[in-house]
Design an enzyme around this catalytic site. Sequence first.
Site, PDB file in Angstrom:
ATOM      1  N   GLY A 197       0.778  -1.237   0.000  1.00  0.00           N
ATOM      2  CA  GLY A 197       0.000   0.000   0.000  1.00  0.00           C
ATOM      3  C   GLY A 197       0.804   1.277   0.000  1.00  0.00           C
ATOM      4  O   GLY A 197       0.629   2.149  -0.843  1.00  0.00           O
TER       5      GLY A 197
ATOM      6  N   GLU B 275      -6.491   5.285   2.647  1.00  0.00           N
ATOM      7  CA  GLU B 275      -6.765   3.943   3.144  1.00  0.00           C
ATOM      8  C   GLU B 275      -7.654   4.025   4.379  1.00  0.00           C
ATOM      9  O   GLU B 275      -8.013   5.116   4.848  1.00  0.00           O
ATOM     10  CB  GLU B 275      -5.463   3.198   3.434  1.00  0.00           C
ATOM     11  CG  GLU B 275      -4.625   2.957   2.183  1.00  0.00           C
ATOM     12  CD  GLU B 275      -3.379   2.136   2.441  1.00  0.00           C
ATOM     13  OE1 GLU B 275      -3.181   1.670   3.572  1.00  0.00           O
ATOM     14  OE2 GLU B 275      -2.596   1.951   1.495  1.00  0.00           O
TER      15      GLU B 275
ATOM     16  N   HIS C 133      -5.835  -8.611   8.290  1.00  0.00           N
ATOM     17  CA  HIS C 133      -6.111  -7.782   7.115  1.00  0.00           C
ATOM     18  C   HIS C 133      -7.349  -8.333   6.417  1.00  0.00           C
ATOM     19  O   HIS C 133      -7.456  -9.544   6.210  1.00  0.00           O
ATOM     20  CB  HIS C 133      -4.910  -7.801   6.164  1.00  0.00           C
ATOM     21  CG  HIS C 133      -4.930  -6.698   5.154  1.00  0.00           C
ATOM     22  ND1 HIS C 133      -5.833  -6.654   4.119  1.00  0.00           N
ATOM     23  CD2 HIS C 133      -4.155  -5.586   5.019  1.00  0.00           C
ATOM     24  CE1 HIS C 133      -5.611  -5.578   3.389  1.00  0.00           C
ATOM     25  NE2 HIS C 133      -4.601  -4.907   3.915  1.00  0.00           N
TER      26      HIS C 133
ATOM     27  N   ARG D 126      -9.466  -1.786  10.160  1.00  0.00           N
ATOM     28  CA  ARG D 126      -9.305  -3.159   9.692  1.00  0.00           C
ATOM     29  C   ARG D 126      -9.971  -4.198  10.589  1.00  0.00           C
ATOM     30  O   ARG D 126     -10.464  -5.221  10.106  1.00  0.00           O
ATOM     31  CB  ARG D 126      -7.815  -3.472   9.532  1.00  0.00           C
ATOM     32  CG  ARG D 126      -7.202  -2.766   8.354  1.00  0.00           C
ATOM     33  CD  ARG D 126      -5.708  -2.992   8.262  1.00  0.00           C
ATOM     34  NE  ARG D 126      -5.166  -2.384   7.052  1.00  0.00           N
ATOM     35  CZ  ARG D 126      -3.882  -2.339   6.752  1.00  0.00           C
ATOM     36  NH1 ARG D 126      -2.990  -2.843   7.589  1.00  0.00           N
ATOM     37  NH2 ARG D 126      -3.478  -1.774   5.634  1.00  0.00           N
TER      38      ARG D 126
ATOM     39  N   HIS E 116      -2.069 -10.496   9.829  1.00  0.00           N
ATOM     40  CA  HIS E 116      -1.281  -9.529   9.062  1.00  0.00           C
ATOM     41  C   HIS E 116      -0.192  -8.846   9.878  1.00  0.00           C
ATOM     42  O   HIS E 116       0.949  -8.748   9.431  1.00  0.00           O
ATOM     43  CB  HIS E 116      -2.241  -8.478   8.500  1.00  0.00           C
ATOM     44  CG  HIS E 116      -1.595  -7.438   7.636  1.00  0.00           C
ATOM     45  ND1 HIS E 116      -0.851  -7.751   6.516  1.00  0.00           N
ATOM     46  CD2 HIS E 116      -1.604  -6.076   7.714  1.00  0.00           C
ATOM     47  CE1 HIS E 116      -0.414  -6.635   5.942  1.00  0.00           C
ATOM     48  NE2 HIS E 116      -0.844  -5.606   6.654  1.00  0.00           N
TER      49      HIS E 116
ATOM     50  N   GLU F  74       8.191  -4.322  13.830  1.00  0.00           N
ATOM     51  CA  GLU F  74       7.019  -5.077  14.282  1.00  0.00           C
ATOM     52  C   GLU F  74       7.272  -5.915  15.524  1.00  0.00           C
ATOM     53  O   GLU F  74       6.356  -6.169  16.304  1.00  0.00           O
ATOM     54  CB  GLU F  74       6.517  -5.961  13.140  1.00  0.00           C
ATOM     55  CG  GLU F  74       5.144  -6.555  13.395  1.00  0.00           C
ATOM     56  CD  GLU F  74       4.605  -7.344  12.213  1.00  0.00           C
ATOM     57  OE1 GLU F  74       3.589  -8.040  12.386  1.00  0.00           O
ATOM     58  OE2 GLU F  74       5.202  -7.271  11.111  1.00  0.00           O
TER      59      GLU F  74
ATOM     60  N   ARG G 259      -3.524  -1.302  14.376  1.00  0.00           N
ATOM     61  CA  ARG G 259      -2.667  -0.391  13.614  1.00  0.00           C
ATOM     62  C   ARG G 259      -3.442   0.332  12.524  1.00  0.00           C
ATOM     63  O   ARG G 259      -4.223  -0.272  11.791  1.00  0.00           O
ATOM     64  CB  ARG G 259      -1.508  -1.172  12.980  1.00  0.00           C
ATOM     65  CG  ARG G 259      -0.638  -0.312  12.071  1.00  0.00           C
ATOM     66  CD  ARG G 259       0.580  -1.050  11.593  1.00  0.00           C
ATOM     67  NE  ARG G 259       0.295  -2.168  10.734  1.00  0.00           N
ATOM     68  CZ  ARG G 259       0.036  -2.084   9.421  1.00  0.00           C
ATOM     69  NH1 ARG G 259      -0.033  -0.905   8.830  1.00  0.00           N
ATOM     70  NH2 ARG G 259      -0.186  -3.165   8.712  1.00  0.00           N
TER      71      ARG G 259
ATOM     72  N   LEU H 248       5.294   0.916   7.720  1.00  0.00           N
ATOM     73  CA  LEU H 248       6.548   1.332   7.090  1.00  0.00           C
ATOM     74  C   LEU H 248       7.045   2.636   7.699  1.00  0.00           C
ATOM     75  O   LEU H 248       8.248   2.836   7.870  1.00  0.00           O
ATOM     76  CB  LEU H 248       6.361   1.488   5.573  1.00  0.00           C
ATOM     77  CG  LEU H 248       6.104   0.198   4.790  1.00  0.00           C
ATOM     78  CD1 LEU H 248       5.868   0.507   3.313  1.00  0.00           C
ATOM     79  CD2 LEU H 248       7.256  -0.787   4.945  1.00  0.00           C
TER      80      LEU H 248
END
Length: 517
Positions: free
Chosen positions: A48, A114, A228, A275, A332, A356, A367, A373
């Site tokens: 993403g 997103e 996810h 999510r 995920h 992570e 999250r 990232l």
Amino acid sequence: MKTRKTDVLIIGSGLSGLMTAELLSLQKNVMIFTKKRLEDSNSYLAQGGIAAAVQEKDAWYDHFLDTLQAGCFHNETAAARQLVTDGLEMIQKLVGLGVQFDRQPDGTYQYGKEGAHSHARILHIGGDSTGKHLIDTVKKRIIEKNLVVEGETVLKLIVKNNRCIGVWSMDELGEMTATYASAVILATGGLSGLYPLNSNASTITGDGLALAYDAGAELTDLEFIQFHPTLLVNDDGKSVGLVTEAIRGEGAALVDESGNRLMKNEHPLEDLAPRDVVSRVLYRAQMAGKETFLDIRNINDFQKRFPTVTRLCAKNRVSIEKGLIPVAPGAHFTMGGVGTDVGGRTSITGLYAVGEVANTGVHGANRLASNSLLEGVVFANRLAQTVRSETDVELTLEAEWEGIEVLADSPTFEEIREIMNNHIGIERDERGLNQAVRWFERYLNTTVIHEFPSLEDIKKRNQILVGWLVAGSALQRTESRGSHYRTDHPYQREKWQQRRVKRRKECYESVESTAGA
């Protein structure tokens, strides 16, 4: 057995580990261990993008509030604020390293949107291959400096008087080595590979968590595992890769086989809800016998805009011409992990964690999309500052190998995954969690000390240990919050919504008063 010595030893080769190495390599002797190849990381698979409040109409405090709301206000606010306020600096630093984010014809950045973001703030590279490009850019610099040891698995941390001074490791030929370092950094990723449906690299099964636990480091919030909503599934129902959330940001919708919109009336943000919400809706639809799809028929130039997903579909014989991509929720991201401060310090002196595997508390209970990232580069930078500020210790190369615990009896990997999926999945309850705890303990109670273990012995014992830790953590948290949903203690939706509105208002008032600081 061999011995070697370095200033900084980094275990893991995702973005956070590589960035930390890059930032430290001019001042320190740095070595990176990865148990397989350099590319075997979740960062490499990330599609993403990277979230950052870069454009003028956006603001760090909006990103901050979005992060807290997605995290159900379980976040450590200092860490969340650090994440979003450092974003612009780190984007500029990445550009300085040679990273080329996608741009509009006029030269300005392209921004995607997103789930749970109040603004379009997702920077991406190559449409949907951001992680690969980031890793390739940093990796090239790391390889030129000859910092990487591939095929090296860490068996045990060497800890003396609550100070980590190195590690015991084994290569693929079974040769063991003691490596001493003033700073040992865990950058091993999460644990989602323990689930049958997951988006992770095959090597990501919680090894860093097991290493930290065995050494006596504090672990926190392991019950919070993000699922996810959209993993691509094949005809056998197996996950074969991730379908980026950015596609929903461009207008795709989740539907069942009859074309019914699954997120309609489920959340004000519908398909761009957090999510945890979307995953539960899809999970319940599938439990009711429905098939679930991502409807992409209203997205123009899909193949050009999302080349990675297009190739993934072609590889698995999924026709995007029909406009319906079969998807299912899968494990995920691990929000919890080795407890650290914002500088990466753990409860053991000389041991650090980043990415992570670490838990700064930045993500809370769930999250926010594309914050991972960003976390990797922001906290790599913070960790590098920490390590540079601390004095190297004089290491005495005197550790003696005393063997390691392995299981006398162990299940198959498929059996472990079945327990994780059935009892510690998207929805949980006390009965199932107790059953999982007892199941893992049955094997942990068979441990014996082995002087020369195999890599398979180490891997299996770590998997059982981590499964037990997650089950135990989930059992102790009797509320439902974010990614941790207890059917025996479900959300009271109206009460939670009122609480979120109140907390968001409080945070906005607090942050606005200091936004210019």
